[in-house]
Design a protein around this motif. Structure first.
Motif, mmCIF file in Angstrom:
data_model
loop_
_atom_site.group_PDB
_atom_site.id
_atom_site.type_symbol
_atom_site.label_atom_id
_atom_site.label_comp_id
_atom_site.label_asym_id
_atom_site.label_seq_id
_atom_site.Cartn_x
_atom_site.Cartn_y
_atom_site.Cartn_z
ATOM 1 N N LEU A 72 0.826 -1.203 0.000
ATOM 2 C CA LEU A 72 0.000 0.000 0.000
ATOM 3 C C LEU A 72 0.863 1.257 0.000
ATOM 4 N N VAL A 73 1.827 1.317 0.908
ATOM 5 C CA VAL A 73 2.620 2.534 1.074
ATOM 6 C C VAL A 73 3.625 2.713 -0.056
ATOM 7 N N LEU A 74 4.293 1.632 -0.434
ATOM 8 C CA LEU A 74 5.372 1.764 -1.413
ATOM 9 C C LEU A 74 4.887 1.781 -2.854
ATOM 10 N N GLN A 75 3.591 2.011 -3.024
ATOM 11 C CA GLN A 75 3.132 2.412 -4.357
ATOM 12 C C GLN A 75 3.854 3.688 -4.796
ATOM 13 N N ILE A 76 4.337 4.423 -3.798
ATOM 14 C CA ILE A 76 4.915 5.742 -4.056
ATOM 15 C C ILE A 76 6.085 5.689 -5.033
ATOM 16 N N ASN A 77 6.902 4.632 -4.991
ATOM 17 C CA ASN A 77 8.036 4.611 -5.914
ATOM 18 C C ASN A 77 7.824 3.682 -7.102
ATOM 19 N N LYS A 78 6.558 3.320 -7.333
ATOM 20 C CA LYS A 78 6.231 2.476 -8.480
ATOM 21 C C LYS A 78 5.269 3.154 -9.439
ATOM 22 N N ASN A 79 4.932 4.405 -9.138
ATOM 23 C CA ASN A 79 3.984 5.138 -9.968
ATOM 24 C C ASN A 79 4.526 6.519 -10.317
ATOM 25 N N GLU A 80 4.203 6.964 -11.508
ATOM 26 C CA GLU A 80 4.520 8.332 -11.904
ATOM 27 C C GLU A 80 3.689 9.285 -11.032
ATOM 28 N N PRO A 81 4.218 10.467 -10.717
ATOM 29 C CA PRO A 81 3.477 11.418 -9.876
ATOM 30 C C PRO A 81 2.391 12.161 -10.666
ATOM 31 N N THR A 82 1.376 11.409 -11.099
ATOM 32 C CA THR A 82 0.289 11.968 -11.900
ATOM 33 C C THR A 82 -0.872 12.403 -11.019
#
Length: 698
Positions: free
Chosen positions: A659-669
């Motif tokens: 849940l939390v580490l979606q942060i470094n697997k997604n573009e900041p859209t």
């Protein structure tokens, strides 16, 4: 404390200052825990002094650049709110002392009228970005690094990824391979390079540092393209924020993360962050640091220096030809980095006709004046000489770097400033020709933490103590053999021997005399030290460390009359970790508000990172309620899964890690920011309700 309000053109700055005033008020009313408040004020440049009830205020001047108007503003502020003194630092800042905490918001507002900030000058943030002071005028530079230093400063100021790291991050830019900004002892050090096509880039030095345990930086890029400078630094900070130590501050710098995980693993983690970066490439605006307006041409004059010999020595040691034809840079040696405010005002008016309106503070606590015309050198020298600012020997053996030591610092053991003045006197009186020697550097710190950079000195001293005859004797730890080699290569000075501080002059004489008598022809100090070896110097200085026949005055530190005692306070070089459940939940709520505000401003990357902080803060609060403490953010995430998700106490649609580490697997859209903020808000509300229910049951 009276209510304070300000009217500034920049609403972000105004909000910062008003927020500081409100937090001070809440602290006075007992609504904010004192440790939490300490970390908050440090990030706003307000630092506790050795003396109770007053503060040191550090003014953040990117790469040491200050205009006449700004220097005069700082002088006025120091008179109104401080002690009427300006202290130049080794990170190219200016510090003022003896400031009332309650007046710091008003002080900050006054400085901001001339675009001067306190923000993130202290605390667990990106500290002042330094550069070689001669950047932009160095005849040997490939290009001016000043715009790049400015870009890094601006990009990370108030950036959510680096507001509450485990420890500070220090960044430098050297103008040439001579590496005068000391890349090798920085978390990130940049040296300009051109590739075979003529494209600009940087050699990158990584995870260096001084302090009590020095580490030399590693090369991680021989050539990093200029448009990757900001993205790479952003990835580094994101990794450090997530994986860096937060409990043991003595092991919390980036160098210890590399020591713990290994350089290869840290490099892999940095590469993983690229997807999440706000900027995939970043074109630095090269016009952000324009050349200052040149001074007017002077009318011909018959003026000659009052002392021709002194003038020639000054000319040889303090003046150099710029890369701009017909102009000269002039260095000013400032004893122990202190300038009284009345002198600062006279100084500005004295130099105004002869130099450009841009002064640079140097890493050895001096000043650099720029764009002096050849015909202006004599009148400028005469004006400076009237102020005792034309002392020859800038950056030579006689130009000693020092931190404030016990004058104002909580951690100071020794009076480093008084010792520096004594040693400079020894050199000027007994070794006058050494003003021409710029290969040997002497540096002094009041304690082992190396704010005076003793760890990179050829001859260094740091404050310490020894016991003799049932008493404590002020002492210096003698360090020898450090210094800059070039192009990212440096040397850490070795600890040789500890001796009473009153014998430091004799120690200096012994080393200098031995170097003169026993070094080979054209042998550098480094070569001399390597040939002789550490034990040679231990034996050479051992008689000066003998404590069997101490004199009464050796129980008293330099600049003091009373018998020495070691009175060390609590250091504030980094913020303090707050392990209070209620405080962490309140912080989670505050970060949620920041995330929502960033989202409303279409700042998707900032909204995402604030949302990430909501997850981590909230999880840490619940873990602490079970007396489980983790020293890193990634550890908090792992422990929450182990103690809440895997046990079924908290039901999530996935693991907490996923849940939390979606942060470094997604573009900041916008799409991801929307989803991630929604998830963070839901998690916070559910965990807060859970905590409140548990409290009510008790």
């Amino acid at each position: 404390m009276q209510s304070f309000r300000t009217e500034l053109e920049n609403p972000v700055v105004e909000k910062d200052i008003i927020d500081l005033e409100q937090k001070i008020r809440a602290f006075r009313e007992g609504k904010i825990h004192d440790e939490k408040f300490r970390s908050l004020r440090l990030a706003r440049g307000v630092y506790g002094q050795r003396q109770p009830g007053v503060q040191m205020v550090r003014i953040k001047l990117p790469f040491g650049k200050v205009t006449f108007k700004q220097l005069l503003r700082i002088a006025d502020v120091s008179d109104e709110y401080g002690s009427g003194n300006l202290h130049l630092t080794t990170r190219q800042d200016i510090q003022i002392h003896y400031v009332s905490l309650d007046r710091t918001p008003e002080l900050w507002a006054e400085l901001e009228r001339d675009d001067i900030t306190l923000r993130e000058a202290c605390g667990n943030t990106v500290r002042n970005v330094t550069s070689s002071p001669d950047a932009g005028i160095n005849p040997e530079e490939l290009f001016d690094v000043s715009p790049y230093a400015q870009a890094v400063f601006k990009y990370f100021l108030r950036n959510p990824i680096c507001q509450e790291m485990g420890r500070k991050i220090k960044i430098s830019f050297s103008s040439t391979e001579k590496d005068t900004a000391f890349s090798y002892i920085h978390d990130l050090g940049f040296i300009p390079k051109l590739n075979e096509k003529g494209d600009r880039g940087f050699k990158v030095m990584f995870a260096g540092g001084l302090g009590a345990q020095p580490f030399l930086a590693s090369v991680v890029h021989e050539f990093l393209p200029e448009d990757q400078l900001i993205p790479y630094a952003e990835s580094v900070l994101r990794v450090f924020d997530r994986h860096g130590e937060r409990t043991n501050r003595n092991k919390a710098r980036l160098k210890y993360l590399v020591q713990k995980l290994g350089l290869e693993e840290v490099t892999r983690l940095i590469a993983e962050e690229v997807t999440a970066n706000k900027s995939k490439t970043f074109a630095v605006d090269l016009g952000t640091v324009p050349l200052p307006q040149f001074p007017a041409v002077l009318k011909p004059s018959d003026l000659r220096p009052a002392d021709e010999n002194h003038y020639q020595r000054w000319l040889a040691t303090n003046v150099f030809a710029q890369k701009q034809s017909g102009f000269y840079g002039v260095y000013i040696k400032v004893p122990v980095g202190d300038i009284k405010t009345d002198k600062a005002r006279v100084f500005v008016e004295a130099i105004r006709p002869y130099v450009a309106d841009e002064i640079r503070i140097t890493q050895n606590q001096g000043l650099l004046l720029k764009f002096v015309r050849e015909e202006a050198l004599i009148p400028l020298y005469s004006a400076l000489n009237e102020l005792n600012f034309a002392v020859p020997g800038f950056d030579s053996v006689s130009d000693i770097t020092t931190c404030p030591g016990t004058d104002t610092c909580n951690l100071g053991i020794a009076n480093s400033m008084s010792l520096a003045a004594v040693l400079e006197g020894v050199i000027e009186e007994e070794y006058p020709d050494l003003i021409y020697d710029k290969d040997i550097k002497i540096k002094i710190s009041g304690c082992m933490n190396s704010c005076g950079q003793h760890g990179l000195a050829h001859i260094g001293f740091h404050g310490s103590s020894v016991k003799a005859n049932g008493k404590v004797v002020p002492a210096v730890q003698v360090m020898i053999g450090g210094g800059t080699v070039g192009d990212g290569v440096g040397r850490v000075a070795e600890r040789v021997i500890k001796a009473p501080t009153k014998r430091a002059p004799a120690i200096l004489r012994t080393v200098l005399d031995d170097y003169s008598s026993n070094s080979g022809a054209d042998e550098s100090f480094h070569q001399y030290y390597d040939v002789k070896g550490k034990d040679y110097f231990y034996q050479l200085l051992k008689p000066l460390a003998d404590l069997t026949a101490l004199k009464d005055e050796e129980y008293v530190d330099w600049g003091h009359e009373e018998t020495f005692i070691t009175a060390i306070g609590v250091g504030e070089c980094a913020g303090v970790v707050i392990d209070l459940v209620a405080t962490l939940l309140l912080e989670g709520e505050e970060k949620l508000l920041w995330a929502e505000s960033a989202y409303e401003g279409n700042a998707w990357s900032d909204a995402i990172y604030h949302s990430y902080s909501v997850f981590v803060n909230t999880a840490k609060a619940l873990l602490l309620d079970k007396n489980i403490n983790s020293s890193t953010q990634v550890g908090v995430i792992r422990e929450f899964d182990t103690n809440f998700v895997e046990t079924g106490e908290v039901i999530l649609p996935s693991t907490f890690n996923e849940l939390v580490l979606q942060i470094n697997k997604n573009e900041p859209t916008e799409e991801f920011a929307t989803a991630y903020l929604t998830q963070a808000a839901k998690f916070y509300q559910e965990m807060r309700a859970k905590r409140e229910a548990q409290v009510n049951e008790k």
